[in-house]
Design a protein around this motif. Sequence first.
Motif, PDB file in Angstrom:
ATOM      1  N   GLU C  72      35.855  61.947  59.003  1.00 31.91           N
ATOM      2  CA  GLU C  72      34.785  63.057  58.260  1.00 31.91           C
ATOM      3  C   GLU C  72      35.689  63.854  57.468  1.00 31.91           C
ATOM      4  O   GLU C  72      36.684  64.449  57.860  1.00 31.91           O
ATOM      5  CB  GLU C  72      34.115  63.774  59.202  1.00 31.91           C
ATOM      6  CG  GLU C  72      32.920  64.670  58.907  1.00 31.91           C
ATOM      7  CD  GLU C  72      32.389  65.284  59.989  1.00 31.91           C
ATOM      8  OE1 GLU C  72      31.310  64.781  60.556  1.00 31.91           O
ATOM      9  OE2 GLU C  72      32.708  66.420  60.226  1.00 31.91           O
ATOM     10  N   LEU C  73      35.151  64.307  56.095  1.00 32.51           N
ATOM     11  CA  LEU C  73      35.782  65.201  55.365  1.00 32.51           C
ATOM     12  C   LEU C  73      34.991  66.344  55.569  1.00 32.51           C
ATOM     13  O   LEU C  73      34.054  66.377  55.277  1.00 32.51           O
ATOM     14  CB  LEU C  73      36.144  64.676  54.036  1.00 32.51           C
ATOM     15  CG  LEU C  73      36.810  63.612  53.698  1.00 32.51           C
ATOM     16  CD1 LEU C  73      37.074  63.281  52.331  1.00 32.51           C
ATOM     17  CD2 LEU C  73      38.412  63.644  54.455  1.00 32.51           C
ATOM     18  N   ARG C  74      35.729  67.608  55.522  1.00 36.89           N
ATOM     19  CA  ARG C  74      34.942  68.833  55.679  1.00 36.89           C
ATOM     20  C   ARG C  74      35.921  69.975  54.621  1.00 36.89           C
ATOM     21  O   ARG C  74      36.789  69.881  54.733  1.00 36.89           O
ATOM     22  CB  ARG C  74      34.939  69.397  57.269  1.00 36.89           C
ATOM     23  CG  ARG C  74      33.566  70.619  57.288  1.00 36.89           C
ATOM     24  CD  ARG C  74      33.825  70.856  58.757  1.00 36.89           C
ATOM     25  NE  ARG C  74      35.084  71.628  58.865  1.00 36.89           N
ATOM     26  CZ  ARG C  74      35.304  72.148  59.854  1.00 36.89           C
ATOM     27  NH1 ARG C  74      34.424  72.255  60.912  1.00 36.89           N
ATOM     28  NH2 ARG C  74      36.484  73.077  60.002  1.00 36.89           N
ATOM     29  N   ALA C  75      34.980  70.732  54.033  1.00 36.69           N
ATOM     30  CA  ALA C  75      35.667  71.837  53.439  1.00 36.69           C
ATOM     31  C   ALA C  75      35.053  73.177  53.524  1.00 36.69           C
ATOM     32  O   ALA C  75      33.612  73.307  53.459  1.00 36.69           O
ATOM     33  CB  ALA C  75      35.586  71.397  51.873  1.00 36.69           C
ATOM     34  N   ASN C 131      46.047  67.493  50.587  1.00 38.80           N
ATOM     35  CA  ASN C 131      44.540  67.456  50.408  1.00 38.80           C
ATOM     36  C   ASN C 131      44.029  66.891  51.489  1.00 38.80           C
ATOM     37  O   ASN C 131      42.906  67.309  52.015  1.00 38.80           O
ATOM     38  CB  ASN C 131      44.006  66.769  49.026  1.00 38.80           C
ATOM     39  CG  ASN C 131      44.540  67.461  47.775  1.00 38.80           C
ATOM     40  OD1 ASN C 131      44.939  68.816  48.144  1.00 38.80           O
ATOM     41  ND2 ASN C 131      44.662  67.171  46.688  1.00 38.80           N
ATOM     42  N   GLY C 132      44.565  65.761  51.968  1.00 41.47           N
ATOM     43  CA  GLY C 132      43.939  65.062  53.395  1.00 41.47           C
ATOM     44  C   GLY C 132      44.166  65.955  54.165  1.00 41.47           C
ATOM     45  O   GLY C 132      42.909  66.251  55.106  1.00 41.47           O
ATOM     46  N   LEU C 146      49.633  64.016  58.016  1.00 40.98           N
ATOM     47  CA  LEU C 146      50.899  64.546  58.353  1.00 40.98           C
ATOM     48  C   LEU C 146      51.868  63.523  57.949  1.00 40.98           C
ATOM     49  O   LEU C 146      52.867  64.111  57.549  1.00 40.98           O
ATOM     50  CB  LEU C 146      50.823  65.048  59.826  1.00 40.98           C
ATOM     51  CG  LEU C 146      51.411  66.256  59.980  1.00 40.98           C
ATOM     52  CD1 LEU C 146      51.204  67.587  59.005  1.00 40.98           C
ATOM     53  CD2 LEU C 146      51.393  66.515  61.474  1.00 40.98           C
ATOM     54  N   GLU C 147      51.743  62.297  58.405  1.00 40.37           N
ATOM     55  CA  GLU C 147      52.883  61.107  58.413  1.00 40.37           C
ATOM     56  C   GLU C 147      52.928  61.236  57.024  1.00 40.37           C
ATOM     57  O   GLU C 147      54.198  60.741  56.398  1.00 40.37           O
ATOM     58  CB  GLU C 147      52.385  60.016  59.083  1.00 40.37           C
ATOM     59  CG  GLU C 147      52.698  59.983  60.537  1.00 40.37           C
ATOM     60  CD  GLU C 147      53.815  60.386  61.050  1.00 40.37           C
ATOM     61  OE1 GLU C 147      54.906  60.755  60.304  1.00 40.37           O
ATOM     62  OE2 GLU C 147      54.551  60.198  62.170  1.00 40.37           O
ATOM     63  N   VAL C 148      51.968  60.960  56.252  1.00 34.21           N
ATOM     64  CA  VAL C 148      51.934  60.777  54.740  1.00 34.21           C
ATOM     65  C   VAL C 148      52.798  61.900  54.064  1.00 34.21           C
ATOM     66  O   VAL C 148      53.774  61.792  53.151  1.00 34.21           O
ATOM     67  CB  VAL C 148      50.632  60.729  53.975  1.00 34.21           C
ATOM     68  CG1 VAL C 148      50.883  60.736  52.407  1.00 34.21           C
ATOM     69  CG2 VAL C 148      49.895  59.494  54.304  1.00 34.21           C
ATOM     70  N   ILE C 149      52.420  63.081  54.555  1.00 31.12           N
ATOM     71  CA  ILE C 149      53.478  64.251  53.788  1.00 31.12           C
ATOM     72  C   ILE C 149      54.797  63.913  54.353  1.00 31.12           C
ATOM     73  O   ILE C 149      55.882  64.187  53.316  1.00 31.12           O
ATOM     74  CB  ILE C 149      52.714  65.642  54.448  1.00 31.12           C
ATOM     75  CG1 ILE C 149      51.476  65.774  53.787  1.00 31.12           C
ATOM     76  CG2 ILE C 149      53.656  66.705  54.095  1.00 31.12           C
ATOM     77  CD1 ILE C 149      50.702  66.898  54.345  1.00 31.12           C
TER      78      ILE C 149
END
Lengths: 96, 498, 492, 575
Positions: C72-75, C131-132, C146-149
Amino acid sequence: MTEATIYGLAGLAVFGLGLMGVLGAADRLRRLVALNLCAGGAAMVLVASSWRPPPAAPDPVPHALVITGIVVMVSATAVALALIRRLYSLETDTDA
Amino acid sequence: MIDMPLLPLIILLTSLGAAPVLLALPERSARLRTGLNLAVAAVKVALVIWLAWKAAHGVVYDLRLSVLPGLDLHLQADPLALMFVALSAVLWLVTTIYSVGYLERGPHRARFFGFFSLCVAATVGIAMAGNLFTFLVFYELLTLATYPLVIHRGTAAALRAGRIYLIYTLAGGLALLLGTLALWGLAGTTDFVPGGVMAEVAAERPGAAQALFVLLIAALGVKAALVPVHGWLPIAMVAPAPVSALLHAVAVVKAGAFGIVRVVYEVFGIDLAQGLGVTGPLIAVAAVTIIYGSLRAMAQDDIKARLAYSTVSQVSYITLGVALASPVAAIGALAHLIHQGVMKITMFMAAGNLAEGLGVKKVSQMDGVGRAMPGTMAAFTLAALAMIGLPPFAGFISKWYLAQGGIAAGQDWVIALLLGSSLLNAAYFLPLLHRAWFRDATPEAANAPARRKISLWLAAPPMITAGFVLVIGVLANAPFSPLEWTRFIVTREFNGGL
Amino acid sequence: MPEFAPDPMTLAILLPLFGAIAAFLAPRAAPLIGLGAVGAMAAAIAAVGHAVAQAGTVTVPLGGWGAPLGIELRADGLALAMLGLTALIALAVGLGALSAFAGEAPADGQPMPRQRAFFWPLCLLLLTGMNGVYLSADLFNLYVMLEVISLAAVGLAVLGGTVAALRAGLAYMYASLLGALMVLLGVGFVYLQTGRLDFAGLAGAQGSPALSAAFALMLVGLALKAALFPLHFWLPEAHANATAPASALLSALVVKAGLYILLRLAEAGPFPGEAILTLLGVLGTGAVLWGGVQALRAERLKLLVAWSTVAQIGLIFVALARAGTEGLSDSWRAAALLILAHAVAKAGMFLAAGRIKDVIGHDRISELDRSAVRPALAQLAFALAAISLIGLPPSLGFIGKWSLMEGAMGAGNWHWIAVTMAGTLLSVAYFSRALTGFLRFDRVRAPLDEHRGWALADAPPVVLAGLAVGLGLAAGPILAVLDLGRPFGVTP
Amino acid sequence: MPGLALLAAIGTPLGLALLLALPAARGLVWRALPFAPLPALALALFGTVPFTVSNDWLILGSVLGLDATARLFLIPAALVWTAAAAAARVWMAGDRRATGFGLCFLFAMTGNLGLFLADDAPTFYVFFALMSFSSYGLVLHARSEEALGAARLYITFVLAGELALFAGLGLAVGETGSLMLADIADTALSVPTVALLLAGFGVKLGVMPLHFWLPPAHGAAPVPASAVLSGAMIKAGLFGIVATVPLGEAAYADLGVVVTAVGMVTIFAALLMGARETAPKTVLGFSSVSQMGIVALGIGAALMAPGAWGAVLPVLVFLAAHHALAKAGLFLGTGVFAVQHRPAARIAVTVALVLPALILAGMPLLSGALGKEALKTALGAGPAVWLPWMTLALMLSGVATTLLMARFLVQLWRKRPAAPAGVESDALVIPFVLLALAAAALPAIWPTVAGSAAQPIAEAAPGTPWPLVAGALIATAAAVASHTSRVGWSAVLSTLTAPAERAAARVGDALARRRRALARKARALPPALDGWIAAHRLGQTGIAALLVTVLVIGGAQHVAPTDPIAPPAAEQNGP
C-alpha cells in the motif's frame, strides 16, 4: 519445545554466528561469507516460524520475505564480490 | 504623499538587495560599483527621511512574517528604531564615500562593498526589529557580515583578530539565542513593548526573570564591549579604517548597546528591572567598563588601539544611562548613542587618513601632523574635544544629561564617575592633540616622502562628520536635533512604563 | 479509477526506475534521460502534493493487495516534504553532475567512462528507493526499498573507482547489508507477533518482549544505516571518497532514509519508549561531540564535511530524544525540519566542496590559502551552507534548532539545549577552519585570480545553499506542509 | 537690537578666528585684531542693563544678556583685551606661529567676553571652557622647555577645574531645577555643590592651593597673552563665583572659614614663593595669586555672613577692575621693557612701571589702597571674630605686594624677558601707557561707570603709606624655598596604570599558557581514542553493544511486574 522452536533458535544462533563473523573478522571475503551466514540464519528463523501444524498450510508471507531476502543477498554478494575483485586488482597493481 | 506600508522593508532591502549585486560585480567595474554604492546609500537616506516624516505624522508601520507558530519576523518603525536607522543611514553614506577613497585600487573590493552593504542591512534590521526574535536574526547576520570585513586584509594578524571576533560574537549570539528562547518560553512572546512583557513572569518567578536579564545583557554586552567581554574590540581594529569606523560608530558596538536599550526598556521595562534589583549590577558593570576602558586607552601607543579602548569606555555611557532608570539619564544615553557614533566615526576616519597619507599609526609618531594634514586633524580635534565632554560639542550634551539623570536618580556619584572618565579621556586625547598641533615634526618624518595623496574622498568625510559633532552640540535644543528626538523617545518609553 | 491508470504516487516510484533502466541501456543519452526522469518525477510529486493538500492523507493499494498484508502506498505531509526535498536535491545534483562528469565524449565504439555511464542509472535507482521509502505504508515494502537504496548507494559511493573509494564502499556495503538483515529479521518478528505488516496494524499492537526485540533489531539496523554514533564508522570515508555529486546524494538523502523509517516506526508503534529515546539522545550527543572533534581534525575538506554529517545526524537524534511531556508527537517536527535543513545545506556543501576541489586541484584544508585561484562562488555556497548547518538565523537550520531548543526548554530538558549549543560551537569551529582558508591571502605567491568567470556548475551549490539559508523565512509554509494529514496524529 | 549687539560682541572675535583659516584673510585679521573686543566694550558701556535674549534652539536653550554686575566685569576685561590685542599685533608680527597664536587668542577672547554675557549654566560653561582650553595654545606658544612644562601644568589644572565646574554646575542645576545662573545664585545650594563651584572657579582665580599653574603660565606666555591671562581671565573665576554661588542667600560657615583661611595663606605664601622666582613675569604671576587672596577674603566673609555680601560685592568688583588694569599694564610694560635696547630707554620704562606697581601695592589715594580700605569697611558687616585678622591680613598684603613689586623691578633688570626681534617699540608703548593711566584714573572714572556701585569706593579712606614703606624695607629679606612642580603629571598617571597593565599582561600570559597546555592535551586525545577504537574495532562491536542495550531497555519496559522472567525472544514465536 516444538520443532519449529528448535529451528528458530538454531536460526538465531546461525545469525549470531554470522554477526560475530561480520563484526570480528578482518578479511573481506570472510566477512562477506559471514554476512551470508547472517542472511541464512535470518531466513531460517522466518521459515521456521511460518510453520503451522498440518493440515494448516504454512503462512506464505514470511516465505515471501525470505525469498526477497535471498534475492537481495544474492545480488548484493555479487556486487560485493565484484568490488573485492576490483579492489584486489587495484591493490596488487599499486603494490607491484 | 503616497502611503507605503512596506517602507521599512524597502529601506531594509535597499542595502540587503545591493549586497549580492555588489558581491557579484567584477572587480574591475569600479565606477559602476561606486555609483551603485553611493546611489543606494543616498536613496536610503532619502527613504529614511521619508519614513521619519511619515512616522512623525502618525503613520504606524508594522510588518510581520510568520516563521513559526506565534513567532514572527517583525519590522516596525517606532521612534527608537527611527533614531538608529537614521544614524546608520547617514553614517553609512559618509563611510561609503570614505571607503571608496580608502580602497582605491585595493584588492577584493567587490567582497568588501558587498559585505559592507550587508552589514548596514543588518544594522537597519536590528534597529527596526519589533521583537527579540527578529533582533536575534539580524544580530547574527551582523556578525556574519562583519567577519569578512574584519579580516579584509587577509593577513595572519587579521585572521587571528577575525577568529577572536567570531568566538566572542558567536558566543554572545548563542547566549542571545538562549535568552530569546527563554523569553519565549517564559513570557510567551518576544515582542518589544514599551514597559516590557515580563511583569507576570517576574511576579511568579523572580529568580528566572533575573537570570534571563543577566543572560540577555551578557549576550548583548559582548557586542557592546562591556568589561569583561570587551576583549574582541581592541583586537578587531586591524580591520581597514572605514570598517573600524563603522564597527565602532554604528554597527556592531551600537547594536549591542541598542539591544541593551531594547531589553531594559521594552522587554523588562525599567520599573520592573529596577524592582528585580538588576539595574544596580548593570550600573556597576558599566561604571567599571567606563573607567577600565579609559585606563587601558591611556597605555596604548597605537592610535587605533587607543580609539578602540576609548570606544569600550564611551559606549558604556549608554548602558549606564539606560540602567540609571531616570528619564533624564535615558535622554543622555540615547543621545550618546548618536553622539558617540558621530564622534568616533570622525576619529577613526581621521586616523585612517593619518595612516594612509603619512604612515602615522602610533601616537608617538604624531608630532606635527596638524601642520601636514590640517583639515583631518581639525576634524579629529573637534571630535576628541567632544569626547572629553567639552562644550558646546555633542559629547558635552550627553554627559550633561547623564549627570543630570544621575542627580535625578539620586545617584550623585555618577557625576564623580563622569568626571573621572572625562579626566581620563583628556589624559589620553590631549597629549595626542598636543603632539599634532604644538610639536614640530621629527626630521625623519618631515623628510619622509608622502605615502599617498589624500583625495577628497578621504578628506571630506571626517570633516563632514566633525561638522555634525559641532552642529548637533550647538543646535542640541533645535527641533529635530538628536537630543530633541531622544526626548520624544524617552517620553514614550517612560509613559509606556507607567 | 481504471485498474491501470497510474496514480501519481506509483509514478513517483516507477518513473525513476524506468529512467534508470533506460539510462543504463543508452549511456550516451543518460544525462538527458536522467534529467527528464527527474523532471517527470517532480511533476508526479507535485500531483501527489496536490492530492495531499486536498485530502490530508492519500492511500493507494497496489495490485489489489490491501492492508493488512498488502502493498500500500500512502502519502501525508511528512512524506510529501521528503518527496519534494528529494526531487529538489536530485534536480540540483543532476545539474551539478552534468558538468562534474562532463569531458571529452568518447569516440564511437569506445566504452563510456564509468562515472558518466553509471551515475544516472544509479542515481535514478536511488531515487526509486527513496521515493519508495517515503511512500511505503508497510514494513515489507520499506525493507525492499531500503535494499534498493543500499545497492544504489554503494554503487554511487564507489563510482570514483579509486582504491580509497572502493575500500570505503565495501565497508559501507557490509554495514548496509548487515543493517538490512537486522531490519529483515525485525520485520519478520513483527509479522509473527502481530500478523500484520502495515503501519496501521502496528499501532494497535500490544507491547511484548518479542516485539521489543523486533524493534530493537530494526532500530539498530536503521541506526547503522543512518550512521548514528557509534555506528557511523563507515560514513566519513565513504562520503569523503565518493565523487562530489554522489557524496551530495549520499549525505543529503541516503542517511535520511534510515531516519525517516525510524520516524515512521515511532509514529506507528508503541515503540520507542522514553528510555530508548533518551538513549538515542545520548548517542546523538556522542555523535555531535565526536563528529565535531573529528571534523576539527580532518585534513581534507570533504572529510570535514562528512564528519559534519555524523555530527548533524546526531543532532537530529537529539531532536527526536528531547522527549518530555509532549514526546514525539511534538518533537518530530523539529527532527523533520532539521532533516530538511541538513539535506539541502549538505547537498549544497558537498557540491561546493567538489567545485573547490576541482578548481583548486586538491582539498587539503591547510593549503587552501596557498592557492592563487579562488572559486569565489563555490566558496560563497560553502559559507552559506555552513551558516545553515551551524544554525545561524534566518536559515532553515536555525529554525530547526530553534524548534529543538524550544521544545527541550518546554520539557525542562536543559541538557539537550546544552548539547545543541556545544554542537553549534563545534560546528562554528570546524567550518571556520575552511572559511579561514578561503579568506586568507597572504600566503599566495602568484597573482590572485578571483573571478574566473562563472560556470554552470556553480549554480547548483549556490542555489541549494541559498535555499538552505532562505528557506528559514518560509518555515511557516514548510511546517504547514509537514502537518498535512496530521502525522503523529496531532494537530499543530 | 540687543540680539544684534550680542551677536556683534561674540561674533566679531569668533568670526575673525574662523577667518584666520583662510590664508588670504590673515593680514586683515591681524589688522582688525585690536578692534575685536570693541563691540563687547560698546555693548557694556552703552547698552541698557539688564537685558536678556533667549535662543531656545541653541545648545540647551541658550540665554544671553547683561546685568549690572556682569557689565562691570566686562568693561575692564574688554579694555584689557583691546590693549593686549594691540600689543599682540606688534609682538607677533614676525612670529612663524602667529596664526596659531591668533587663533587661540581670538578663541580665548570669545570665551572670556562671552562668559560675561551668558545667563544660563551650559552657555556659561561653553564660553568658560572655550576660554580655558584655547589659552593652552597661548601658554605653550614659545615651545620652550619652560613653556611645555607650564602648559602641561596649566592644562592639568584647567581640566581639574573644568571637571569640578561641570560637577558643580550639574549639581546646581539639579538642585535648582533651572538652567539659569540667576536662579542658581538665588537658591540655597548644598555644601558639596558650592564647594565644587568654589573649587572650579578657584582654579581660575589661582587661590592656593590651586595656584600652581598660574605663575609658570603667566611667565611662559608671550607678553600680550600674559596680560590677558592675568588681567582678564582670572576675573572670569571671580565672576563665576559671583554669578553662581548663592552668596548673600545662605550661610556656609565651614566653607567660609576654609576660603578665608585659604585667602590669608594665599596672600603671604604667594609672597614667599614669588620672592624666590627669578623671571619677572613669574613674579608678577605670584603677585596675581597674592591679590586674589584678598578677593578670597571677601568671599570667605560673605560665605560666613551672608549679610555682608551687599557691601562686599561692589568692592570686589572694583578690586577686580583695578587689578585687571594695573596688572595687565605691568605685563605690557614688561614687554615694552624687553624690547628696549638702550639703557636709558630701559630706565625710562622702569620708571613708568613704578606707577602701576605703586597702584597695586596700595599707594594711598590710588585704586589699590582705596579698594582695600573699602573692603575693610565692608568686612565690618562680616563675621566679627574674623574681622581683626582680616584687617591685619589686608594691611600686610600691602607689604607683600610691595615686596613682590620690588622683586619684579629688580628681576626685570637681572633677567630681561625674551622678546621677538625687530618689534616696533612705539606700538607697544601706547597700550601700556593707556592701561597704566586707566589704572591710575580708576578712582576718578569709577563713579561714572559704576554709578551707585561706586559708593563704597567714593567713601573709602585714602589708606596709609606704611605697608608700602615696610615692604620696601624688607624687600631683600625673603628667601624661602619656592615650590614649582616640575614633576610631570603624566609620570604619575603612568605609575598608576603600569601595575594594572602588568597584571593584565601576566594574567593573559598565564591564561594563554594554560590554554595552550589544555589544547595540547585536547589535541592528543582524539588520536589516542582513534587508536584505541581501531584496536578494539569499537564501531563494529558497537552494533552488538547497542543491540543488547536496546533489548535490555525495551525488555525491561515491557516486562510486567507479574512476569519476572523474560523468556527468550524466539520462544514466543511458537505456533
